[in-house]
Design a protein around this motif. Sequence first.
Motif, PDB file in Angstrom:
ATOM      1  N   THR A  80      44.510  33.394  39.681  1.00 51.18           N
ATOM      2  CA  THR A  80      43.111  33.041  39.918  1.00 51.18           C
ATOM      3  C   THR A  80      43.022  31.602  40.391  1.00 51.18           C
ATOM      4  OG1 THR A  80      42.395  34.592  38.223  1.00 51.18           O
ATOM      5  CG2 THR A  80      40.819  32.898  38.874  1.00 51.18           C
ATOM      6  N   ARG A  81      43.733  30.710  39.717  1.00 49.73           N
ATOM      7  CA  ARG A  81      43.773  29.304  40.100  1.00 49.73           C
ATOM      8  C   ARG A  81      44.353  29.160  41.504  1.00 49.73           C
ATOM      9  NH1 ARG A  81      47.715  26.686  40.985  1.00 49.73           N
ATOM     10  NH2 ARG A  81      47.926  24.489  41.065  1.00 49.73           N
ATOM     11  N   THR A  84      41.910  30.470  44.138  1.00 53.45           N
ATOM     12  CA  THR A  84      40.771  29.556  44.247  1.00 53.45           C
ATOM     13  C   THR A  84      41.146  28.318  45.046  1.00 53.45           C
ATOM     14  OG1 THR A  84      39.902  30.319  42.124  1.00 53.45           O
ATOM     15  CG2 THR A  84      39.094  28.198  42.932  1.00 53.45           C
TER      16      THR A  84
END
Length: 184
Positions: A80-81, A84
Amino acid sequence: MSERGALRARLELLAREVAKFGVVGAVGLVVNIAVSNLLWRYTDIPTVRAGLLATFVAILFNYVGFRYWTYRDRDKSGRTRELTLFLLFSAVGAVIETGVLYAATYWFGWDTPVQSNVFKVLGIGIATLFRFWSYRTWVFRALPAKESALSPAAEEPARAAGPVQVPGPAPAAVVRVEADTARR
């Protein structure tokens, strides 16, 4: 390993990384230019908007290529990081890329198909430098170096001493050299 040997190993790893980044980027460039030209030719979407849309199509393609080929050996724990940050830095790259096309189109009036393609490629080139630096530094981070195994005699004092302090990740080049040396 001598300083010269370590430097050579770091440069070889960097050259390999640049080559893989370049291959994915080149295919992404073809996707970007093809989608731009299709939109310019067959739709009424304005030049800059069509160029921006094509950039986002290429960004999605490039993520797959970078994650599963160029940087497949990098940390995969924080998807997710990673996604993003990839989208954030890609958006900055898209602003750089589209800014060049915008300036050529609206400030200088250079909007023929050939001129649009030239400035699209120029913008992609400038944005690529930023993307390479940001992706390798922030998005696809190197895995921490594996510590050498302690001998059985050294394990007891280490356990008795309490919790082990694990240092933060070393710079990417150092980590990769150590990992490369361990394989030899």
